[in-house]
Design a protein around this motif. Structure first.
Motif, PDB file in Angstrom:
ATOM      1  N   UNK A  83       0.813  -1.218   0.000  1.00 21.95           N
ATOM      2  CA  UNK A  83       0.000   0.000   0.000  1.00 21.95           C
ATOM      3  C   UNK A  83       0.844   1.265   0.000  1.00 21.95           C
ATOM      4  N   UNK A  84       2.115   1.145   0.335  1.00 22.69           N
ATOM      5  CA  UNK A  84       2.947   2.338   0.466  1.00 22.69           C
ATOM      6  C   UNK A  84       3.000   3.138  -0.831  1.00 22.69           C
ATOM      7  N   UNK A  85       3.106   2.438  -1.959  1.00 20.61           N
ATOM      8  CA  UNK A  85       3.193   3.182  -3.224  1.00 20.61           C
ATOM      9  C   UNK A  85       1.856   3.826  -3.579  1.00 20.61           C
ATOM     10  N   UNK A  86       0.751   3.279  -3.074  1.00 18.48           N
ATOM     11  CA  UNK A  86      -0.558   3.883  -3.318  1.00 18.48           C
ATOM     12  C   UNK A  86      -0.750   5.162  -2.504  1.00 18.48           C
ATOM     13  N   UNK A  87      -0.182   5.176  -1.297  1.00 19.63           N
ATOM     14  CA  UNK A  87      -0.454   6.249  -0.344  1.00 19.63           C
ATOM     15  C   UNK A  87       0.595   7.357  -0.363  1.00 19.63           C
ATOM     16  N   UNK A 133      -1.501   4.845   9.750  1.00 17.19           N
ATOM     17  CA  UNK A 133      -1.802   6.023   8.946  1.00 17.19           C
ATOM     18  C   UNK A 133      -2.439   7.107   9.796  1.00 17.19           C
ATOM     19  N   UNK A 134      -2.113   8.363   9.493  1.00 11.45           N
ATOM     20  CA  UNK A 134      -2.858   9.510   9.988  1.00 11.45           C
ATOM     21  C   UNK A 134      -3.602  10.074   8.786  1.00 11.45           C
ATOM     22  N   UNK A 135      -4.941   9.951   8.791  1.00  7.15           N
ATOM     23  CA  UNK A 135      -5.755  10.215   7.607  1.00  7.15           C
ATOM     24  C   UNK A 135      -6.737  11.348   7.877  1.00  7.15           C
ATOM     25  N   UNK A 136      -6.725  12.374   7.005  1.00  5.36           N
ATOM     26  CA  UNK A 136      -7.680  13.472   7.144  1.00  5.36           C
ATOM     27  C   UNK A 136      -9.025  13.146   6.509  1.00  5.36           C
ATOM     28  N   UNK A 137      -9.026  12.308   5.481  1.00  4.54           N
ATOM     29  CA  UNK A 137     -10.264  11.955   4.783  1.00  4.54           C
ATOM     30  C   UNK A 137     -10.420  10.437   4.812  1.00  4.54           C
ATOM     31  N   UNK A 138     -10.913   9.936   5.942  1.00  6.46           N
ATOM     32  CA  UNK A 138     -11.033   8.485   6.089  1.00  6.46           C
ATOM     33  C   UNK A 138     -12.053   7.901   5.111  1.00  6.46           C
ATOM     34  N   UNK A 139     -13.099   8.675   4.780  1.00  5.51           N
ATOM     35  CA  UNK A 139     -14.104   8.185   3.842  1.00  5.51           C
ATOM     36  C   UNK A 139     -13.482   7.878   2.488  1.00  5.51           C
ATOM     37  N   UNK A 140     -12.556   8.726   2.036  1.00  2.00           N
ATOM     38  CA  UNK A 140     -11.891   8.496   0.758  1.00  2.00           C
ATOM     39  C   UNK A 140     -10.996   7.261   0.820  1.00  2.00           C
ATOM     40  N   UNK A 141     -10.326   7.062   1.946  1.00  2.00           N
ATOM     41  CA  UNK A 141      -9.501   5.861   2.117  1.00  2.00           C
ATOM     42  C   UNK A 141     -10.361   4.610   2.004  1.00  2.00           C
ATOM     43  N   UNK A 142     -11.483   4.598   2.722  1.00  2.00           N
ATOM     44  CA  UNK A 142     -12.342   3.417   2.704  1.00  2.00           C
ATOM     45  C   UNK A 142     -12.977   3.205   1.329  1.00  2.00           C
TER      46      UNK A 142
END
Length: 315
Positions: free
Chosen positions: A242-246, A266-275
């Motif tokens: 996943x590292x290359x995706x993120x 991960x520290x994620x500001x937009x968790x909805x987009x991640x999911x």
């Protein structure tokens, strides 16, 4: 009586050089509220200010439009179930609760009636004539609640009321508090356990380090935290794919990989987009994902997010 149940106007309480609460500002109409924060956050100090045991160093405290330290008759309208054990071992619950009601100015006959009704409400009728020194911790907790509600106050304040209660006792306590709320009376319920308060009310005051970090219902608090990062952990034997995706994704604030167990943090500001994107990445990269853990609903993570928001570190 004032439309405002509680009003705090820039309230600070100092213990020498130690800050108990710091610049609290809020106004609450009569309703039910959860006062939530970790141990040592200032919850008990605030309660003592509301009942007039403490005088604010700076600012003003009002309960139903009056200053508690200047209007002791105000306590007739307030019931307190403290966290500390204040019972007398050689006195029965019936005697003790009846005496507490008498202190509010009720007659002997009325005090006895109100005490019996309150003890029955909390399930202590069978044991109410035994010395309180023979009670379990849960029974003592019920007795404290009985004395807090016996004089029919307009505001009930509880400090960690579930301490010592078994699962059945907790369920019965929740039922009592829901009924209290349904009657339209005021309730301030202090706890460091979020789900205990959620079972009774969805209105919160979040306090940490003596400061009021946020107030409102869960949806309003989530709006405050919009744009604040969440901590998410993805574990599996090949999650490094996943590292290359993120890498370089603007809504990822930080990411790191641990070896044992193999976990991506991960520290994620937009968790909805991640999911939204994660299922496609899992299929495309043939990922083996064992667990995904989010900080949602965790009290420590919530306070951490709010503290970073207040420090201007969010977004």
């Amino acid at each position: 009586m004032s439309d405002s149940m509680i009003r705090l106007d820039h309230v600070t309480k100092l213990y020498g050089n130690v800050i108990g609460v710091n610049d609290l500002v809020t106004e609450l109409p009569t309703d039910s509220y959860g006062l939530i924060g970790p141990n040592g956050s200032g919850k008990t100090t605030l309660i003592n200010l509301l009942i007039g045991h403490f005088r604010p160093t700076i600012g003003t405290v009002e309960v139903f439009g009056k200053a508690p330290t200047k209007n002791r008759s105000l306590l007739r309208h307030v019931g307190l179930c403290p966290a500390s054990d204040v019972l007398y071992p050689n006195v029965s619950a019936a005697e003790w609760v009846r005496f507490q009601v008498r202190l509010h100015g009720f007659s002997r006959t009325e005090s006895k009636r109100l005490a019996l009704e309150a003890l029955e409400m909390v399930g202590m009728t069978k044991s109410m004539n035994r010395p309180m020194g023979t009670y379990s911790l849960g029974m003592r907790q019920r007795t404290k609640l009985a004395q807090a509600i016996a004089h029919r106050p307009q505001l009930l304040i509880l400090d960690e009321p579930y301490n010592g209660l078994d699962p059945i006792g907790r369920s019965e306590m929740t039922t009592i508090l829901k009924q209290w709320r349904a009657e339209g009376r005021g309730l301030l319920f202090a706890s460091h356990v979020l789900h205990e308060i959620e079972a009774v009310t969805n209105s919160f005051l979040l306090i940490h380090g003596g400061r009021l970090l946020a107030s409102g219902n869960l949806n309003e608090i989530e709006c405050i935290l919009a744009g604040t990062s969440q901590q998410i952990r993805i574990a599996g034997p090949n999650v490094e794919k996943l590292l290359h995706r993120l890498a370089g994704v603007p809504w990822i604030e930080s990411l790191s990989l641990t070896q044992n167990p193999r976990e991506l943090k991960l520290a994620v500001r937009d968790s909805a987009e991640l999911y939204r994107q994660l299922p496609g990445w899992v299929i495309a990269d043939n990922l083996e994902v064992e667990t995904i853990r989010s900080s949602d609903g965790e009290l420590d993570a919530l306070f951490d997010s709010l503290l970073r928001h207040h420090r201007g570190e969010a977004g």
